[in-house]
Design a protein around this motif. Structure first.
Motif, short mmCIF file in Angstrom:
data_model
loop_
_atom_site.label_atom_id
_atom_site.label_comp_id
_atom_site.label_asym_id
_atom_site.label_seq_id
_atom_site.Cartn_x
_atom_site.Cartn_y
_atom_site.Cartn_z
N ALA A 193 0.90 -1.16 -0.21
CA ALA A 193 -0.06 0.00 -0.10
C ALA A 193 0.87 1.24 -0.06
CB ALA A 193 -0.93 -0.05 1.37
N GLU A 194 2.03 1.10 0.80
CA GLU A 194 2.62 2.44 1.06
C GLU A 194 3.73 2.45 -0.23
OE1 GLU A 194 6.03 4.19 3.97
OE2 GLU A 194 4.27 3.49 4.85
N GLN A 195 3.97 1.70 -0.96
CA GLN A 195 4.62 1.56 -2.25
C GLN A 195 3.64 2.09 -3.21
OE1 GLN A 195 7.64 -1.72 -1.53
NE2 GLN A 195 9.01 -0.13 -2.02
N GLY A 196 2.55 2.06 -3.42
CA GLY A 196 1.56 1.93 -4.41
C GLY A 196 1.45 1.14 -5.46
N GLN A 213 -4.38 -11.63 2.22
CA GLN A 213 -3.72 -10.14 2.16
C GLN A 213 -4.95 -9.28 1.78
OE1 GLN A 213 0.06 -10.92 -0.16
NE2 GLN A 213 0.59 -12.36 1.20
N ILE A 214 -5.86 -9.73 0.91
CA ILE A 214 -6.91 -9.09 0.46
C ILE A 214 -7.96 -8.52 1.73
CG2 ILE A 214 -9.13 -8.95 -1.08
CD1 ILE A 214 -7.15 -10.80 -2.96
N PHE A 215 -7.92 -9.77 2.32
CA PHE A 215 -8.80 -9.61 3.80
C PHE A 215 -8.19 -8.21 4.27
CE2 PHE A 215 -9.60 -10.63 8.20
CZ PHE A 215 -10.91 -10.53 8.11
N LEU A 216 -7.03 -8.39 4.86
CA LEU A 216 -6.17 -7.29 5.61
C LEU A 216 -6.56 -5.92 4.62
CD1 LEU A 216 -3.00 -8.92 7.02
CD2 LEU A 216 -5.23 -8.37 8.29
N GLN A 217 -6.30 -5.78 3.29
CA GLN A 217 -6.59 -4.60 2.67
C GLN A 217 -7.62 -4.11 2.77
OE1 GLN A 217 -5.38 -6.29 -1.34
NE2 GLN A 217 -3.31 -6.45 -1.04
N GLN A 218 -8.76 -4.99 2.82
CA GLN A 218 -10.33 -4.36 2.90
C GLN A 218 -10.36 -3.93 4.24
OE1 GLN A 218 -12.29 -7.95 1.98
NE2 GLN A 218 -12.15 -7.60 -0.34
N LEU A 219 -10.13 -4.41 5.34
CA LEU A 219 -10.25 -4.07 6.69
C LEU A 219 -9.29 -2.62 6.77
CD1 LEU A 219 -9.54 -7.14 8.85
CD2 LEU A 219 -11.62 -6.28 8.12
N LEU A 220 -8.34 -2.52 6.16
CA LEU A 220 -7.41 -1.16 6.41
C LEU A 220 -7.80 -0.14 5.56
CD1 LEU A 220 -3.93 -3.15 7.11
CD2 LEU A 220 -5.11 -1.77 8.73
N PHE A 222 -7.21 -0.27 2.10
CA PHE A 222 -6.20 -0.25 1.15
C PHE A 222 -6.61 -0.78 -0.12
CE2 PHE A 222 -2.60 -1.09 4.44
CZ PHE A 222 -2.68 0.42 4.98
N SER A 223 -6.26 -0.18 -1.42
CA SER A 223 -6.64 -0.74 -2.56
C SER A 223 -6.10 -1.98 -2.87
CB SER A 223 -6.57 0.08 -3.77
OG SER A 223 -5.02 0.38 -3.87
N THR A 224 -6.53 -3.07 -3.51
CA THR A 224 -6.17 -4.47 -3.97
C THR A 224 -5.43 -4.29 -5.27
OG1 THR A 224 -7.63 -5.38 -2.68
CG2 THR A 224 -6.77 -6.74 -4.26
#
Length: 297
Positions: A193-196, A213-220, A222-224
């Motif tokens: 996420a930080e590195q885009g 990883q997608i699950f954590l992206q959704q909780l935080l 962030f885009s997938t």
């Protein structure tokens, strides 16, 4: 609408080796796949050293890997990130999940988890023992994230549709280990996420990590990224090439034949006379002629 809705965001890819030993043919294939996909799409290619677990790290391996990439003519486009220097970012993400009451402490040992679990394809499925009976926190504990029965589904560029129900197939997984080390699943999500990062090209051995990883992206929030999982290089016993299976390091005295071999492994068809040229003519050909539809599925 643009012709390539998936490449609206400028392509940003990455290669993220763990410094557990020198670059071998298996990691070379992942490096080349990620590099060529980025360059073919006029994108950026970043390198990140996943050295979060100091116990697994081999001293000097990170600089060996970077030296090997340079010797192979693979240039990264931005500053290298080292996970070992990013604890604050991981803790901040963990705090955000804790504030949403999505994490809980766990004092179960590996043996206890193995004894009381069903075995899934990523190992024992944690049965939620410490969620049901919160432990008294006199001793050190790991932190787990609460999963649910929703289907996490994504479209892999090579493998097609892939899905998991995390609660049933993985269980609540660890985000910070009992020794205080942040788990790979959390670190990789925060870093991407930080590195885009828009496209993750890596070995198919990480395919079953992707729903976590997608699950954590959704909780935080962030885009997938888009995912493409490349075929994994194995030895004659059928084991994935790695330091554990004594994979030979890349020979830096003769890089061209190994680069060509990696291209062949990825289903590309470089002309034989490419072996008579130099690194720059090799990369010129490879960047221009990269075809993902030729990669073995």
């Amino acid at each position: 609408m643009s012709a390539h809705p998936l490449i609206e965001k400028k392509y940003r890819g990455r290669f993220a080796p763990s410094p557990t030993g020198p670059l071998h043919f298996g990691s070379l294939v992942a490096a080349i796949g990620s590099y060529l996909d980025a360059k073919f799409n006029q994108g950026k290619w970043l390198v990140r050293i996943e050295d979060i677990d100091s116990q697994r790290e081999v001293p000097g391996a990170a600089s060996e890997i970077l030296f090997a990439l340079e010797s192979l003519g693979m240039e990264w486009d931005e500053e290298i990130i080292f996970q070992s220097r990013r604890s604050e970012a991981y803790q901040e993400a963990l705090n955000r999940l804790e504030n949403q009451n999505l994490t809980y402490p766990c004092v179960c040992s590996r043996k206890e988890v193995a004894d009381s679990s069903i075995i899934g394809f990523s190992g024992p499925i944690y049965p939620g023992t410490c969620l049901k009976n919160p432990p008294s926190l006199g001793k050190s504990y790991s932190l787990r994230v609460q999963t649910n029965e929703n289907q996490i589904q994504f479209q892999d560029i090579l493998k097609g549709s892939y899905s998991q129900k995390l609660k049933l197939e993985i269980g609540d997984f660890v985000l910070r280990r009992v020794d205080g080390v942040y788990a790979y699943q959390l670190a990789v999500v925060v870093d991407d996420a930080e590195q885009g990062i828009t496209h993750v090209v890596r070995g198919a051995d990480l395919l079953d990590s992707t729903p976590r990883q997608i699950f954590l992206q959704q909780l935080l929030g962030f885009s997938t990224p888009r995912y493409m999982h490349l075929p994994v290089v194995t030895n004659v016993e059928g084991e994935k090439l790695s330091k554990q299976t004594n994979a030979e390091p890349i020979e830096l005295e003769s890089v061209l034949p190994q680069l060509v071999k990696a291209l062949y492994f990825l289903g590309q068809n470089p002309p034989l006379e490419i072996l008579e040229g130099d690194l720059s003519s090799f990369w010129k050909w490879a960047r221009k002629n990269w075809q993902i539809n030729l990669i073995p599925r």
